[in-house]
Design a protein around this motif. Sequence first.
Motif, PDB file in Angstrom:
ATOM      1  N   ILE B 450      27.538 -69.233 -51.119  1.00 28.13           N
ATOM      2  CA  ILE B 450      27.423 -70.500 -50.534  1.00 28.13           C
ATOM      3  C   ILE B 450      27.679 -70.846 -49.140  1.00 28.13           C
ATOM      4  O   ILE B 450      28.614 -69.978 -48.658  1.00 28.13           O
ATOM      5  N   MET B 451      26.893 -71.547 -48.569  1.00 31.12           N
ATOM      6  CA  MET B 451      27.452 -71.832 -47.143  1.00 31.12           C
ATOM      7  C   MET B 451      27.439 -73.277 -46.869  1.00 31.12           C
ATOM      8  O   MET B 451      26.749 -74.070 -47.369  1.00 31.12           O
ATOM      9  N   ASP B 452      28.417 -73.525 -45.975  1.00 31.23           N
ATOM     10  CA  ASP B 452      28.770 -74.729 -45.553  1.00 31.23           C
ATOM     11  C   ASP B 452      28.412 -75.295 -44.058  1.00 31.23           C
ATOM     12  O   ASP B 452      27.729 -74.228 -43.578  1.00 31.23           O
ATOM     13  N   GLU B 453      28.545 -76.202 -43.593  1.00 36.80           N
ATOM     14  CA  GLU B 453      28.253 -76.302 -42.303  1.00 36.80           C
ATOM     15  C   GLU B 453      28.712 -75.648 -41.028  1.00 36.80           C
ATOM     16  O   GLU B 453      28.346 -75.672 -40.083  1.00 36.80           O
ATOM     17  N   ASP B 454      29.801 -74.799 -41.504  1.00 32.90           N
ATOM     18  CA  ASP B 454      30.204 -73.590 -40.606  1.00 32.90           C
ATOM     19  C   ASP B 454      29.310 -72.419 -40.476  1.00 32.90           C
ATOM     20  O   ASP B 454      29.561 -71.434 -39.817  1.00 32.90           O
ATOM     21  N   THR B 455      28.251 -72.462 -41.529  1.00 27.06           N
ATOM     22  CA  THR B 455      27.678 -71.464 -41.506  1.00 27.06           C
ATOM     23  C   THR B 455      26.178 -71.666 -40.792  1.00 27.06           C
ATOM     24  O   THR B 455      25.523 -72.599 -40.941  1.00 27.06           O
ATOM     25  N   CYS B 456      25.883 -70.641 -39.915  1.00 29.18           N
ATOM     26  CA  CYS B 456      24.664 -70.938 -39.169  1.00 29.18           C
ATOM     27  C   CYS B 456      23.311 -70.470 -39.873  1.00 29.18           C
ATOM     28  O   CYS B 456      23.604 -69.113 -40.053  1.00 29.18           O
ATOM     29  N   VAL B 457      22.464 -70.972 -40.347  1.00 34.11           N
ATOM     30  CA  VAL B 457      21.496 -70.406 -41.060  1.00 34.11           C
ATOM     31  C   VAL B 457      20.578 -69.298 -40.357  1.00 34.11           C
ATOM     32  O   VAL B 457      20.114 -68.440 -40.736  1.00 34.11           O
ATOM     33  N   VAL B 458      20.267 -69.573 -39.014  1.00 32.33           N
ATOM     34  CA  VAL B 458      19.668 -68.693 -38.247  1.00 32.33           C
ATOM     35  C   VAL B 458      20.325 -67.329 -38.220  1.00 32.33           C
ATOM     36  O   VAL B 458      19.909 -66.344 -38.275  1.00 32.33           O
ATOM     37  N   ASP B 459      21.599 -67.509 -38.084  1.00 35.44           N
ATOM     38  CA  ASP B 459      22.735 -66.253 -38.056  1.00 35.44           C
ATOM     39  C   ASP B 459      22.614 -65.303 -39.327  1.00 35.44           C
ATOM     40  O   ASP B 459      22.454 -64.292 -39.445  1.00 35.44           O
ATOM     41  N   VAL B 460      22.475 -66.177 -40.478  1.00 32.96           N
ATOM     42  CA  VAL B 460      22.329 -65.835 -41.680  1.00 32.96           C
ATOM     43  C   VAL B 460      21.158 -64.837 -42.036  1.00 32.96           C
ATOM     44  O   VAL B 460      20.908 -63.812 -42.565  1.00 32.96           O
ATOM     45  N   ALA B 461      20.188 -65.671 -41.597  1.00 41.84           N
ATOM     46  CA  ALA B 461      18.815 -65.015 -41.681  1.00 41.84           C
ATOM     47  C   ALA B 461      18.916 -63.602 -40.798  1.00 41.84           C
ATOM     48  O   ALA B 461      18.186 -62.593 -41.176  1.00 41.84           O
ATOM     49  N   LYS B 462      19.359 -63.734 -39.798  1.00 36.26           N
ATOM     50  CA  LYS B 462      19.339 -62.425 -38.854  1.00 36.26           C
ATOM     51  C   LYS B 462      20.251 -61.408 -39.392  1.00 36.26           C
ATOM     52  O   LYS B 462      19.798 -60.334 -39.334  1.00 36.26           O
TER      53      LYS B 462
END
Lengths: 149, 626
Positions: B450-462
Amino acid sequence: MPEVIEVIFEKYQRKPDQLIPILQNVQREFGYITPESVKHISRYLRISENQIFGVSSFYAQFRFTAPGRHSVRVCLGTACHVRGGATLLEMLERELEIVCGETTPDRRFDLERVACLGCCALSPVVQIDADIYSRMTVNKLSELLKQYE
Amino acid sequence: MNKLKKKITSAKKKWEGIENNKEPIVYIGAASCGRAAGALELISETEKFIKENNISARVIQVGCIGPCYLEPLVDIKMPGQPRVSYSNVNVRTLNNILKSQLLEGVPFTKAAIGNFGSSAFNGIPPFYELPMLKPQVRIVLRNCGLIDPEDIDQYLAMEGYQGLMNALEMSPEDVIGVVRQAGIRGRGGAGFPTFKKWTVCRNTPGEQKYLICNADEGDPGAFMNRSLIESDTHAVLEGMMIAGYAIGASKGIVYIRAEYPLAIERLKTAIKQMKEYGLLGKNILGSTFNFDITIKEGAGAFVCGEETALIASIEGKRGMPRSRPPFPAISGLFGCPTIINNVETLGTLPNILRNGAEWYNRFGKEGNRGTKTFSLVGKIRRTGLIEVQLGTTLREIIFDIGGGVQKPFKAIQTGGPSGGCLSEEFLDLAVDYESLASAGSIMGSGGLIIMDEDTCVVDVAKYFLDFTQKESCGKCIPCRVGTRHMVEILERITHGEGVPEDLLTLRTLGDTIKKGSLCGLGQTAPNPVLTTLRYFRNEYLEHIKDGLCRAVVCKDLIEYRVIKEKCTGCQSCVKACPTGAISGPRSEPHNLDKTKCIKCRSCYEICRFEAIAGDAIVIRTAEKRS
Ligand SMILES: Cc1cc2nc3c(=O)[nH]c(=O)nc-3n(C[C@H](O)[C@H](O)[C@H](O)COP(=O)(O)O)c2cc1C
Ligand code: FES
């Protein structure tokens, strides 16, 4: 052949599929895959040293240099990543003055990353030797290191 | 079989003795997660307490019951009272709990979260009525956290090995028939009907056949398989025997990752017990069935979870996948017909053979029968291991079971590195194989992050792509070179050096890698990028066009500062800062020296005053520029 290696070989059949378990046992015994043991394994299993290096270098588990006294492994699995595992690794790299994959010059610590320790619910997680520490913070970790000589 | 039946009778008596205990019993959850939270220390403290106070009480180590966020968990059962569960126990609260329960006979309600009776007890609600537990349906996890996994008698008392006994009274074909009617699909990821795979293997001639339990669990962020093996070891092994009997195998192998030492230890113990009870070896329980189980430790390679790579690895080679066909069911380990099943698939089988296909059909929905376990982690209130019926919605999982997200919800990642990130609009999606696939994600093995607004989706994809790129075996070019190229582009974007064309390049590359790769690793590797591109395109554009990372993650795009009005001067960030960039006297707002700051985020993470942590100590580069 050194006796330790002989004792190891006694537990395994002389079949190529025993290579990985033998390597694991050698590493448990010596802390790493020594060049001599590769020679002996090659003769025992009748496969080339090349092939042994080919297999052992494929897997993350095997190392070819002597380990330090303690292994520090930072989990960089997804849950730990999302909860700041990388910060812990960076802090360790700074504090120990080595980069991930190295051993401190005083041989006190090895620093490694690990893909997931299966304790994701308590992330971020750091493993020191056999112990897993959960819900780590930079401060807690720095304190913890002092317990290891 | 009669011998085992006798053992079961005595095991049940033994268990009744535990249930109607005359002396207090202290249960401590000591799976890996419990241990990481400090369970072992609690065990020795409890034993010390019992000795010092000279009372007679038993300590039983159990596995993980699921709500890992409450760990360590200690349960106490006093004679004639329901078992009471205490959460987040540390040495100090433990002493209070033990004093109150063991010496005074009353629960220490302050730390109690649930009782295992059917109604409230001293104001403590029933455990299974807790919000995290209530919506769950526990089939695979039925014994987890309740029994001592290292005691075969406790498993027998729970009707363990009854499924195997039922199976041995049927023909292998009939066993496959039951599994077919039950409709179970492989829980390792792809969801292929279990009976189909088995039938192919069964019908392939061959002297020697193998049944492999895939306990590689390489998905970072997933721990369902570890938990199950550690908490109900015999259930998985019983499942292996049932599967082995059905396909005609005489050898079973557990392929398990070396990072799970406790699980390996428990498997070894359980196998020894099975031998003592005549459950392994020749003519098992008087039948014609011969079966043995051995353990193979993995050596750290994600790709070895893939069937053909796993086989290569057991054969002592580099864990490289090969193209299929031939499928392992026809030509697998050492060229013999081989079935590889996931831990959870196998753990479900004893239940199906014990209760029948019709019973199993009551759970889940048409085409997606039964339950699925998930590890619920990331930015969610209640993390842990859960089991729900297939068809449950993401919303129910995240909010009802998981208790929601502290900060606004952003995304849920399903299926690990091969899966995708789904945005808020998918919250009402039913979790089943087809629905997830239609949204561009997959079920995978069951990791939910689970990701909240503190998670960057680009960073997670990377992050995911970096993972698969490092774990690619390198045999085929689309996977080896393509993923590297994608990581490079993502790196640039997170550094604020992306260009708008990157998005198209990422998509084309992703599609090509999916089509051109040899094995499942490459075929699914681009999913995290493709789904985030689809559902969070804006965030990519913000990174590229405005140099903005709204989640405050991408280092080159952010700067930290202290919000003077909110800082209480508690000094915890001063202590946390590894470079001495923050300074200031106690009780006065601190200063942050930007030239010393390495943006490690330690201060941000440590600041207890939500006001500060909330809207961040950050100026965005975009603001700064203007
Ligand atoms: C790269 C890759 C990694 C995999 N890792 C696992 C794993 O860790 N555990 C698992 O059970 N299946 C894993 N699988 C799926 C297995 O190859 C296989 O489909 C599964 O074990 C079959 O079991 P089932 O029919 O019971 O689902 C992986 C597949 C791929 C392509
Ligand atoms: S992601 Fe760190 S323990 Fe699983």
